[in-house]
Motif scaffolding. Structure first.
Motif, PDB file in Angstrom:
ATOM      1  N   VAL A  38       3.284  76.712  26.715  1.00 35.99           N
ATOM      2  CA  VAL A  38       3.877  75.962  26.837  1.00 35.99           C
ATOM      3  C   VAL A  38       3.438  74.506  26.280  1.00 35.99           C
ATOM      4  O   VAL A  38       4.088  73.367  25.407  1.00 35.99           O
ATOM      5  CB  VAL A  38       4.323  75.322  28.405  1.00 35.99           C
ATOM      6  N   ILE A  39       2.182  74.007  27.010  1.00 39.61           N
ATOM      7  CA  ILE A  39       1.906  72.212  26.551  1.00 39.61           C
ATOM      8  C   ILE A  39       1.080  72.190  25.198  1.00 39.61           C
ATOM      9  O   ILE A  39       1.131  71.412  24.709  1.00 39.61           O
ATOM     10  CB  ILE A  39       0.716  71.868  28.115  1.00 39.61           C
ATOM     11  N   SER A  40       0.730  73.177  24.650  1.00 38.38           N
ATOM     12  CA  SER A  40       0.656  73.302  22.993  1.00 38.38           C
ATOM     13  C   SER A  40       1.105  73.351  22.460  1.00 38.38           C
ATOM     14  O   SER A  40       0.791  72.594  21.391  1.00 38.38           O
ATOM     15  CB  SER A  40      -0.474  74.681  22.761  1.00 38.38           C
ATOM     16  N   THR A  41       2.724  73.563  22.841  1.00 35.74           N
ATOM     17  CA  THR A  41       3.335  74.033  21.995  1.00 35.74           C
ATOM     18  C   THR A  41       4.252  72.246  21.919  1.00 35.74           C
ATOM     19  O   THR A  41       4.141  71.631  20.866  1.00 35.74           O
ATOM     20  CB  THR A  41       4.668  73.932  22.326  1.00 35.74           C
ATOM     21  N   ILE A  42       4.252  71.931  22.717  1.00 35.23           N
ATOM     22  CA  ILE A  42       4.400  70.420  22.569  1.00 35.23           C
ATOM     23  C   ILE A  42       3.780  68.989  22.029  1.00 35.23           C
ATOM     24  O   ILE A  42       3.599  68.807  20.960  1.00 35.23           O
ATOM     25  CB  ILE A  42       4.607  69.329  24.133  1.00 35.23           C
TER      26      ILE A  42
END
Length: 269
Positions: free
Chosen positions: A217-221
């Protein structure tokens, strides 16, 4: 032409992967020096967005990036906050005594650059020096590049609902969930295979599955944030250092966000 472009991108990916694997395996001063160099290049690419990468403000950022890495290397983490305050004071001093040469937006970007690039990337080294760090550090890449690969495959197959149509038209909600589940599964399998070696983790399989999913999730952000900055300033790529991929920030945009998340999740799981 497309075949040639694919070959250039594939060759760059292989070289980048070899360098990454070698640095992670060797660790120590080699990894530290590589991350410092990558951070400085990444900051330069970011500062170039506002055409100020060669300004005195930018060089102030480079100097404080080096100072920050020295603080990390000598494990003087109590000095990080004073260093950030000192950085702000020096930047404001340059801004005031050279007024009106620089705009406040430029000062803000330089300060932001140290945190966004230098500090965030340093967590790769901080994870690597933990107990079992030679294994734990791979969760950063599983959560970023592994999730990205899974998201791409799922999104290409069943992706219908656009997640961020303006920033990245090809990213889908289905792809995001595919990346989360894929990274969680890879993390679980990774921990299953190496369970006997992960002595510092109480329940490595569950912990790595959680870390993988959260990191996805964080990497997508992180990926979308880098794209947003480029869109704001009408820049296609941050640089040309990596043929077929762009600059450091183009390739490490998701890693920048994933590294600190993995580090802190390892502290609580």
């Amino acid at each position: 032409m497309k075949d040639q472009s694919f070959l250039i991108r594939f060759r760059s990916s292989c070289i980048l992967m070899l360098i990454t694997v070698a640095a992670m395996v060797i660790g120590g001063e080699v990894l530290f020096a590589l991350l410092l160099a990558i951070s400085l290049i990444g900051m330069m690419e970011l500062y170039r967005v506002l055409k100020m990468n060669k300004s005195i403000l930018a060089f102030t950022g480079y100097i404080f990036c080096i100072l920050f890495y020295m603080v990390v290397y000598f494990n003087k983490t109590e000095l990080i906050f004073p260093l950030l305050i000192g950085f702000l004071l020096v930047l404001m001093g340059v801004y005031v005594f050279s007024f009106p040469k620089f705009h406040s937006d430029q000062v803000t970007l330089v300060y932001f650059g140290l945190i966004y690039v230098g500090i965030m990337l340093s967590f790769i080294y901080r994870v690597r020096i933990l107990e079992n760090g030679f294994l734990l550090v791979w969760m950063i890449f599983i959560g970023a590049w592994g999730a990205d690969t899974c998201a791409y495959l799922v999104g290409r197959k069943i992706g219908k609902h656009k997640m961020a149509p303006v920033l990245s038209p090809k990213k889908s909600v289905e792809g995001l969930f595919g990346g989360i589940l894929g990274a969680a599964l890879i993390g679980f399998l990774f921990a299953t295979i190496l369970k006997g070696e992960l002595t510092s983790i109480k329940n490595p399989q569950l912990s790595f599955a959680i870390i993988g999913g959260c990191s996805a999730v964080i990497s997508t952000i992180g990926d979308l944030a880098a794209s947003a900055i480029k869109r704001n300033h009408e820049v296609k790529d941050y640089g040309k250092l990596i043929p077929g991929h762009g600059g450091i920030l183009d390739r490490f945009d998701s890693i920048i966000f994933t590294a600190p998340i993995v580090y802190y999740l390892l502290q609580v799981l």
